[in-house]
Enzyme design. Structure first.
Site, short mmCIF file in Angstrom:
data_model
loop_
_atom_site.label_atom_id
_atom_site.label_comp_id
_atom_site.label_asym_id
_atom_site.label_seq_id
_atom_site.Cartn_x
_atom_site.Cartn_y
_atom_site.Cartn_z
N GLY A 102 0.78 -1.24 0.00
CA GLY A 102 0.00 0.00 0.00
C GLY A 102 0.81 1.28 0.00
CG ASP A 149 1.63 2.45 -6.93
OD1 ASP A 149 0.73 3.30 -6.90
OD2 ASP A 149 1.54 1.34 -6.39
#
Ligand code: MEV
Length: 312
Positions: A102, A149
């Site tokens: 995460g 990301d």
């Protein structure tokens, strides 16, 4: 991102990240907002007899074992994308970013490795090229990543990201950095499985999912505006709403919901899961050091690990 360079050693880093708005929705070309965090993965490369990877990162128990196959696949892809043949090198991964679900651990390591390869082999890769190579590496971890990301890990800062051809990547500027608390459920999650689950449910129930996806799209434009005018009360409401939408598409879990409630009960300005969900981490907006400490220590008292950092 190069840190230093020696004759026989290259050392580079990639930032960890939090997604503030629209993880999962971003896979379907809906904009999302992410921020790099203060913690990094640092990679160094030394000559060796054969290709070796040493992973010295601190981890959520079980993370490295669970991801070992994906990490090997990712490294192969990175080396191939960098255009290097059978390198005899030792790659050492470390830094203060915990290997945990995460917070962009896989992307940070892909960026750090791509950047260290560029340095070690004198390839002169631009940040754009490093980001592209890291994206190839991310595919080793989760099949069809959106690219948010690795983008946050490469460029740092607060980023508006929309997947497309080409991706839209814009730096967002806010009045001043804002304190956040990141709390770890301790559960290692497989992002590719969580993403596949959303796809399956979306295909089975298009009416319900289209409505949620439309709401997510509307919300993220409001969130951008609220961040840019530094209306943290509005950001708070939108983060909370974003968590509800993520619950509706089935990517939260009871541990994440518990941490979100705990953060809010202690005065956090909005809290939500961050990243793939189904475990991993929660992010809470806690403007002021005092509020950050209050929320962080309340969560620590319940036995969860936290990070205190800032966004923006
Ligand atoms: C994972 O950090 C974010 C997801 O949206 C997947 C992706 O964007 O590739 C869940």
């Amino acid at each position: 991102m190069m840190i230093s360079k020696g004759d026989y050693m290259a050392e580079s880093s990639g930032f960890g990240k939090v997604i503030l708005f629209n993880e999962h929705f971003v896979v379907y070309n809906i904009p999302a907002i992410a921020s790099a965090i203060g913690m990094k993965t640092v990679t160094s490369i030394e000559p060796a007899d054969k290709l070796t990877l040493i992973d010295n990162r601190k981890e959520t128990p079980g993370y490295k074992k669970e991801k070992m196959g994906q990490q090997k696949n990712s490294l192969k892809r990175i080396i191939h994308a960098a255009g290097i043949d059978n390198p005899n090198i030792k790659i050492i991964i470390e830094g203060d970013l915990i290997a945990s679900s995460g917070i962009g651990a896989s992307a940070a390591s892909c960026v750090a490795i791509a950047s260290a390869l560029s340095d070690y082999f004198n390839l002169g890769f631009s940040d754009k090229k490093i980001n592209e190579i890291a994206y190839e590496g991310e595919k080793g971890y989760h099949g069809t990543p959106s690219g948010i990301d690795n983008t946050a890990a490469t460029y740092g800062g607060l980023v508006w990201f929309k997947k497309g051809k080409p991706n839209v990547i814009e730096r967002l500027n806010i009045q001043s950095p804002v304190e956040i608390v990141i709390a770890n459920t301790g559960i290692v999650a497989d992002t590719s499985k969580v993403v596949a689950g959303v796809r399956e449910r979306k295909e089975k129930n298009p009416g319900k999912y289209n409505k949620i996806f439309n709401d997510a799209e509307k919300l993220v434009y409001d969130a951008r505006k609220a961040l840019e005018v530094f209306d943290l009360k509005r950001v708070r409401a939108l983060m909370n709403e974003n968590h509800s939408l993520l619950q509706e598409i089935g990517v939260s879990c009871k541990e994440l919901d518990f941490l979100v409630k705990l953060a809010k009960d202690n005065g956090a300005y909005g809290a939500k899961l961050t990243g793939g969900g189904a475990g991993g981490n929660m992010v809470a907006l806690t403007p002021t050091k005092h509020l950050q400490e209050k929320v962080a220590s309340a969560i620590e008292k319940e036995g969860f690990e936290v990070l205190r950092t800032t966004i923006g």
